[in-house]
Scaffold this motif. Structure first.
Motif, PDB file in Angstrom:
ATOM      1  N   TYR A  83       0.798  -1.222   0.000  1.00  0.00           N
ATOM      2  CA  TYR A  83       0.000   0.000   0.000  1.00  0.00           C
ATOM      3  C   TYR A  83       0.835   1.278   0.000  1.00  0.00           C
ATOM      4  O   TYR A  83       0.288   2.369   0.108  1.00  0.00           O
ATOM      5  N   GLY A  84       2.124   1.169  -0.129  1.00  0.00           N
ATOM      6  CA  GLY A  84       2.989   2.336  -0.026  1.00  0.00           C
ATOM      7  C   GLY A  84       3.209   3.105  -1.308  1.00  0.00           C
ATOM      8  O   GLY A  84       3.943   4.097  -1.304  1.00  0.00           O
ATOM      9  N   GLY A  85       2.624   2.661  -2.429  1.00  0.00           N
ATOM     10  CA  GLY A  85       2.860   3.339  -3.695  1.00  0.00           C
ATOM     11  C   GLY A  85       4.333   3.278  -4.066  1.00  0.00           C
ATOM     12  O   GLY A  85       4.979   2.230  -3.914  1.00  0.00           O
ATOM     13  N   MET A 270     -18.185  -8.303   7.497  1.00  0.00           N
ATOM     14  CA  MET A 270     -19.260  -7.469   8.019  1.00  0.00           C
ATOM     15  C   MET A 270     -18.734  -6.281   8.823  1.00  0.00           C
ATOM     16  O   MET A 270     -19.498  -5.354   9.134  1.00  0.00           O
ATOM     17  N   LEU A 271     -17.455  -6.289   9.160  1.00  0.00           N
ATOM     18  CA  LEU A 271     -16.882  -5.207   9.956  1.00  0.00           C
ATOM     19  C   LEU A 271     -16.696  -3.956   9.111  1.00  0.00           C
ATOM     20  O   LEU A 271     -16.495  -4.044   7.891  1.00  0.00           O
ATOM     21  N   PRO A 272     -16.736  -2.776   9.734  1.00  0.00           N
ATOM     22  CA  PRO A 272     -16.420  -1.545   8.994  1.00  0.00           C
ATOM     23  C   PRO A 272     -15.005  -1.630   8.423  1.00  0.00           C
ATOM     24  O   PRO A 272     -14.126  -2.263   9.015  1.00  0.00           O
ATOM     25  N   GLU A 273     -14.794  -1.004   7.280  1.00  0.00           N
ATOM     26  CA  GLU A 273     -13.480  -1.095   6.629  1.00  0.00           C
ATOM     27  C   GLU A 273     -12.370  -0.610   7.541  1.00  0.00           C
ATOM     28  O   GLU A 273     -11.277  -1.174   7.544  1.00  0.00           O
ATOM     29  N   ARG A 274     -12.624   0.405   8.337  1.00  0.00           N
ATOM     30  CA  ARG A 274     -11.603   0.939   9.242  1.00  0.00           C
ATOM     31  C   ARG A 274     -11.143  -0.110  10.252  1.00  0.00           C
ATOM     32  O   ARG A 274     -10.009  -0.097  10.708  1.00  0.00           O
ATOM     33  N   VAL A 275     -12.039  -1.017  10.608  1.00  0.00           N
ATOM     34  CA  VAL A 275     -11.712  -2.087  11.551  1.00  0.00           C
ATOM     35  C   VAL A 275     -11.171  -3.304  10.819  1.00  0.00           C
ATOM     36  O   VAL A 275     -10.305  -4.023  11.317  1.00  0.00           O
ATOM     37  N   ARG A 276     -11.670  -3.527   9.621  1.00  0.00           N
ATOM     38  CA  ARG A 276     -11.338  -4.741   8.857  1.00  0.00           C
ATOM     39  C   ARG A 276      -9.894  -4.728   8.362  1.00  0.00           C
ATOM     40  O   ARG A 276      -9.296  -5.784   8.190  1.00  0.00           O
ATOM     41  N   TYR A 277      -9.341  -3.544   8.147  1.00  0.00           N
ATOM     42  CA  TYR A 277      -7.997  -3.418   7.587  1.00  0.00           C
ATOM     43  C   TYR A 277      -7.045  -2.776   8.592  1.00  0.00           C
ATOM     44  O   TYR A 277      -7.454  -1.964   9.432  1.00  0.00           O
ATOM     45  N   PHE A 278      -5.767  -3.128   8.474  1.00  0.00           N
ATOM     46  CA  PHE A 278      -4.734  -2.441   9.246  1.00  0.00           C
ATOM     47  C   PHE A 278      -4.677  -0.972   8.810  1.00  0.00           C
ATOM     48  O   PHE A 278      -5.060  -0.631   7.680  1.00  0.00           O
ATOM     49  N   PRO A 279      -4.204  -0.077   9.704  1.00  0.00           N
ATOM     50  CA  PRO A 279      -4.287   1.369   9.422  1.00  0.00           C
ATOM     51  C   PRO A 279      -3.687   1.811   8.096  1.00  0.00           C
ATOM     52  O   PRO A 279      -4.309   2.590   7.359  1.00  0.00           O
ATOM     53  N   ALA A 281      -3.208   0.134   5.367  1.00  0.00           N
ATOM     54  CA  ALA A 281      -4.040  -0.375   4.275  1.00  0.00           C
ATOM     55  C   ALA A 281      -5.329   0.419   4.165  1.00  0.00           C
ATOM     56  O   ALA A 281      -5.752   0.793   3.060  1.00  0.00           O
ATOM     57  N   TYR A 282      -5.967   0.688   5.288  1.00  0.00           N
ATOM     58  CA  TYR A 282      -7.226   1.434   5.258  1.00  0.00           C
ATOM     59  C   TYR A 282      -7.034   2.820   4.663  1.00  0.00           C
ATOM     60  O   TYR A 282      -7.806   3.251   3.786  1.00  0.00           O
ATOM     61  N   LEU A 287      -7.621   6.775   0.359  1.00  0.00           N
ATOM     62  CA  LEU A 287      -6.998   7.780  -0.507  1.00  0.00           C
ATOM     63  C   LEU A 287      -7.251   7.479  -1.976  1.00  0.00           C
ATOM     64  O   LEU A 287      -7.542   8.381  -2.772  1.00  0.00           O
ATOM     65  N   GLU A 288      -7.160   6.208  -2.361  1.00  0.00           N
ATOM     66  CA  GLU A 288      -7.388   5.851  -3.762  1.00  0.00           C
ATOM     67  C   GLU A 288      -8.837   6.115  -4.175  1.00  0.00           C
ATOM     68  O   GLU A 288      -9.100   6.520  -5.307  1.00  0.00           O
ATOM     69  N   ARG A 289      -9.775   5.881  -3.269  1.00  0.00           N
ATOM     70  CA  ARG A 289     -11.172   6.202  -3.596  1.00  0.00           C
ATOM     71  C   ARG A 289     -11.354   7.706  -3.772  1.00  0.00           C
ATOM     72  O   ARG A 289     -12.078   8.163  -4.665  1.00  0.00           O
ATOM     73  N   ASP A 290     -10.698   8.491  -2.909  1.00  0.00           N
ATOM     74  CA  ASP A 290     -10.772   9.952  -3.044  1.00  0.00           C
ATOM     75  C   ASP A 290     -10.179  10.400  -4.386  1.00  0.00           C
ATOM     76  O   ASP A 290     -10.736  11.286  -5.053  1.00  0.00           O
TER      77      ASP A 290
END
Length: 303
Positions: A83-85, A270-279, A281-282, A287-290
């Motif tokens: 996820y570091g580009g 079923m978890l929120p993405e903020r919880v489902r992924y490590f920081p 990654a989230y 950022l990519e969606r933005d």
């Protein structure tokens, strides 16, 4: 002998392209999930049974004295790989530079180098095993053979990013499978480092910052976490490795792991993405969606 993905270095062939990962790849979707930690243990266990890695880890790693810090740094580094580009490539270079001086001599007088091509590649090969095992136990979305092949090719790209020599990389997942089995059966050995690692994850030592008076509370609070990590690590380790290390694993244990995996595989999505992924990654995914939303607005702007 399996075919390599490219000609070996020095053959005059162009160096394989290094390329960061992004949206649309399987790694982008899956590596940052919190379930990554459930099979990271078995991957590291397999690494500690590779003779050169074991020798270097034994002398240089802080996993015995700073288990939590070591785990946090390792997970953060892996998240950067995916996820570091452009910084993902810088992280790979940083690790190569750091490992360049991590050499060791074992009790038999054999010299080991962390950057020897086989051990350096083995670290990333264990990622293939960990991912497929994690999917087998902890995901409701089971991989097809074609999807395993596609994922393996992403790992091949990751190996290129880490400058793994092509001679260390089987060309396809179908060729990787017997190659990996051969490594398991004929190259890995029981080591003190492997046994120490299993002890460390079962009994999580308190950080140095915790006062002595609170350490008994820490041990009670973290005991269930340690038992779960040990259980998942042993359960997702190949049978022959368990036998070699003298680890007990019963049919009841296997059933319990599969039930646990069934629950996790349906709960985590079923978890929120903020919880489902490590920081890391989230935030990268957000950022990519933005960026995609901005691109869409730019594309329809009046001109």
């Amino acid at each position: 002998m399996t075919a390599a993905v490219a000609l070996t270095e020095g053959s005059g062939a162009a160096r394989p392209e290094r390329r960061p990962f992004g949206p649309g790849s399987r790694m982008w979707e899956d590596t940052g999930l919190i379930t990554f930690s459930l099979t990271a243990g078995s991957a590291f266990l397999l690494q500690t049974m590779e003779p050169s890695i074991a020798a270097v880890v034994d002398e240089h790693s802080s996993f015995r004295t700073d288990a939590l810090g070591r785990a946090a740094r390792s997970i953060a580094s892996v998240m950067m790989w995916i996820y570091g580009g452009e910084e993902a490539l810088a992280e790979a270079d940083r690790l190569r530079t750091m490992h360049a001086t991590l050499n060791s001599t074992d009790a038999q007088g054999v010299k080991h180098r962390a950057l020897s091509s086989g051990p350096w590649a083995w670290v990333l090969h264990t990622a293939v095993f960990a991912f497929t095992e994690g999917n087998k136990y902890f995901s409701s979305d089971k991989l097809t053979e074609a999807e395993k092949e596609s994922y393996y090719q992403e790992v091949v790209q990751l190996m290129r990013n880490f400058s793994v020599p092509p001679k260390e990389i089987p060309a396809t997942y179908a060729e990787w499978l017997p190659w990996f089995e051969d490594q398991i059966e004929n190259h890995l050995v029981p080591t003190n480092v492997a046994h120490d690692y299993l002890k460390v994850i079962r009994n999580i030592a308190p950080p140095k910052q915790i006062p002595s008076a609170l350490r008994p509370v820490w041990r009670v609070a973290t005991q269930p976490i340690g038992r779960l990590q040990y259980f998942c690590t042993v359960g997702t380790t190949p049978d022959s490795i368990r036998d070699r290390l003298g680890l007990e694993w019963t049919a009841n244990d296997e059933r319990a792991l599969r039930v646990l995996g069934w629950v996790i595989g349906r709960l985590v999505p079923m978890l929120p993405e903020r919880v489902r992924y490590f920081p890391i990654a989230y935030e990268a995914r957000r950022l990519e969606r933005d960026r995609a939303r901005l691109r869409a607005i730019i594309d329809v702007r009046p001109i």
